[in-house]
Scaffold this motif. Structure first.
Motif, mmCIF file in Angstrom:
data_model
loop_
_atom_site.group_PDB
_atom_site.id
_atom_site.type_symbol
_atom_site.label_atom_id
_atom_site.label_comp_id
_atom_site.label_asym_id
_atom_site.label_seq_id
_atom_site.Cartn_x
_atom_site.Cartn_y
_atom_site.Cartn_z
ATOM 1 N N ALA A 130 0.845 -1.198 0.000
ATOM 2 C CA ALA A 130 0.000 0.000 0.000
ATOM 3 C C ALA A 130 0.874 1.240 0.000
ATOM 4 N N GLU A 131 0.344 2.309 -0.593
ATOM 5 C CA GLU A 131 1.012 3.609 -0.591
ATOM 6 C C GLU A 131 0.076 4.642 0.012
ATOM 7 N N ASN A 132 0.640 5.638 0.640
ATOM 8 C CA ASN A 132 -0.140 6.706 1.257
ATOM 9 C C ASN A 132 -0.055 7.942 0.367
ATOM 10 N N ARG A 133 -0.911 7.998 -0.646
ATOM 11 C CA ARG A 133 -0.876 9.123 -1.583
ATOM 12 C C ARG A 133 -1.343 10.414 -0.935
ATOM 13 N N LYS A 134 -2.192 10.290 0.063
ATOM 14 C CA LYS A 134 -2.697 11.478 0.762
ATOM 15 C C LYS A 134 -1.550 12.208 1.471
ATOM 16 N N ASP A 165 -4.523 8.773 7.067
ATOM 17 C CA ASP A 165 -4.650 9.425 8.379
ATOM 18 C C ASP A 165 -3.825 8.743 9.467
ATOM 19 N N SER A 166 -2.697 8.169 9.112
ATOM 20 C CA SER A 166 -1.828 7.544 10.109
ATOM 21 C C SER A 166 -0.576 8.394 10.294
ATOM 22 N N TYR A 167 0.104 8.183 11.402
ATOM 23 C CA TYR A 167 1.314 8.942 11.709
ATOM 24 C C TYR A 167 2.208 8.125 12.625
ATOM 25 N N VAL A 168 3.405 8.654 12.884
ATOM 26 C CA VAL A 168 4.373 7.990 13.753
ATOM 27 C C VAL A 168 4.637 8.915 14.942
ATOM 28 N N THR A 169 4.656 8.334 16.118
ATOM 29 C CA THR A 169 4.990 9.100 17.314
ATOM 30 C C THR A 169 6.161 8.429 18.032
ATOM 31 N N ILE A 170 6.910 9.222 18.786
ATOM 32 C CA ILE A 170 8.055 8.688 19.528
ATOM 33 C C ILE A 170 7.789 8.882 21.015
ATOM 34 N N LYS A 171 7.739 7.751 21.739
ATOM 35 C CA LYS A 171 7.498 7.778 23.189
ATOM 36 C C LYS A 171 8.582 6.960 23.877
ATOM 37 N N GLU A 172 9.189 7.545 24.872
ATOM 38 C CA GLU A 172 10.180 6.861 25.710
ATOM 39 C C GLU A 172 11.262 6.164 24.888
ATOM 40 N N GLY A 173 11.739 6.832 23.848
ATOM 41 C CA GLY A 173 12.833 6.296 23.043
ATOM 42 C C GLY A 173 12.433 5.206 22.067
ATOM 43 N N GLU A 174 11.137 5.017 21.839
ATOM 44 C CA GLU A 174 10.658 4.029 20.874
ATOM 45 C C GLU A 174 9.674 4.692 19.916
ATOM 46 N N ALA A 175 9.670 4.237 18.660
ATOM 47 C CA ALA A 175 8.774 4.787 17.647
ATOM 48 C C ALA A 175 7.562 3.873 17.490
ATOM 49 N N GLY A 192 9.572 21.338 13.938
ATOM 50 C CA GLY A 192 8.125 21.264 13.849
ATOM 51 C C GLY A 192 7.641 20.383 12.709
ATOM 52 N N LEU A 193 8.382 19.332 12.419
ATOM 53 C CA LEU A 193 7.995 18.404 11.369
ATOM 54 C C LEU A 193 7.189 17.260 11.975
ATOM 55 N N THR A 194 6.685 16.376 11.127
ATOM 56 C CA THR A 194 5.963 15.198 11.591
ATOM 57 C C THR A 194 6.439 13.983 10.820
ATOM 58 N N LEU A 195 6.166 12.813 11.341
ATOM 59 C CA LEU A 195 6.525 11.565 10.675
ATOM 60 C C LEU A 195 5.255 10.890 10.189
ATOM 61 N N VAL A 196 5.215 10.562 8.892
ATOM 62 C CA VAL A 196 4.049 9.874 8.330
ATOM 63 C C VAL A 196 4.515 8.657 7.538
ATOM 64 N N PRO A 197 3.775 7.555 7.606
ATOM 65 C CA PRO A 197 4.112 6.397 6.773
ATOM 66 C C PRO A 197 3.709 6.688 5.323
ATOM 67 N N THR A 198 4.621 6.430 4.395
ATOM 68 C CA THR A 198 4.337 6.694 2.987
ATOM 69 C C THR A 198 4.110 5.425 2.185
ATOM 70 N N VAL A 247 7.982 -7.554 6.368
ATOM 71 C CA VAL A 247 7.168 -6.349 6.214
ATOM 72 C C VAL A 247 8.001 -5.136 6.590
ATOM 73 N N LYS A 248 8.023 -4.158 5.704
ATOM 74 C CA LYS A 248 8.751 -2.912 5.954
ATOM 75 C C LYS A 248 7.798 -1.741 5.743
ATOM 76 N N PHE A 249 8.037 -0.668 6.462
ATOM 77 C CA PHE A 249 7.318 0.580 6.265
ATOM 78 C C PHE A 249 8.325 1.647 5.882
ATOM 79 N N GLU A 250 7.942 2.483 4.944
ATOM 80 C CA GLU A 250 8.745 3.649 4.603
ATOM 81 C C GLU A 250 8.071 4.828 5.282
ATOM 82 N N ILE A 251 8.809 5.496 6.169
ATOM 83 C CA ILE A 251 8.248 6.662 6.842
ATOM 84 C C ILE A 251 8.967 7.897 6.338
ATOM 85 N N GLY A 252 8.231 8.981 6.251
ATOM 86 C CA GLY A 252 8.790 10.220 5.727
ATOM 87 C C GLY A 252 8.757 11.322 6.768
ATOM 88 N N LEU A 253 9.826 12.092 6.798
ATOM 89 C CA LEU A 253 9.893 13.293 7.621
ATOM 90 C C LEU A 253 9.187 14.376 6.825
#
Length: 157
Positions: free
Chosen positions: A11-15, A49-59, A103-109, A118-124
């Motif tokens: 799958a790709e996240n065109r949005k 509408d998904s995103y990546v967050t970093i909590k306690e040194g883990e993504a 002030g950037l965000t991480l989103v799976p692309t 299984v791999k995910f490509e995440i974008g800054l």
């Protein structure tokens, strides 16, 4: 069963490309349950509408919907649960500091299989304003018009 070589895009996240300027991309693994992998093989994933967050040194991957596997019955987990991303500690620290400073965000692309895993490509990503979106759309339309005109000219000969 032999490990399949190569990359198979699930799958790709065109949005994400519509809503953000993607500045850097990272490849990372993800911790999944067995039924989730089977569901991914069937292509039942939604990155919208998904995103990546970093909590306690883990993504963590938040908001990715992996549909329950049809024959998984009691082994199926919550389709929208948060999933741990597998990144090196240095990468996580670098991403965390960049996000906090700029002030950037991480989103799976993209979600794909690479050599059977299984791999995910995440974008800054940096958010686009409405005028940025209109400008990008105008450039795409102009390029389409140029391509159409060039294609039409070459057919005459």
């Amino acid at each position: 069963m032999p490990i399949r070589k190569g990359i198979k895009v699930i799958a790709e996240n065109r949005k994400a490309f519509h809503d953000y300027f993607i500045e850097e991309k990272y490849e990372c693994g993800v911790a999944l349950a067995g039924t989730e992998v089977k569901s991914l093989r069937a292509g039942k994933v939604n990155l919208k509408d998904s995103y990546v967050t970093i909590k306690e040194g883990e993504a963590f991957l938040i908001g990715v919907h992996i549909s329950p596997y049809e024959m998984g019955n009691r082994f199926n987990l919550d389709p929208e649960r948060s999933r741990k991303l597998l990144l090196h500690k240095k990468e996580i620290i670098r991403l965390f500091s960049t996000i906090k400073q700029d002030g950037l965000t991480l989103v799976p692309t993209k979600c794909y299989f690479k050599d059977g895993r299984v791999k995910f490509e995440i974008g800054l990503a940096r958010g686009k304003k409405n005028y940025d979106k209109r400008d990008v759309e105008a450039k795409k339309q102009a390029q389409r018009d140029i391509d159409r005109a060039m294609k039409g000219n070459f057919k005459k000969y």
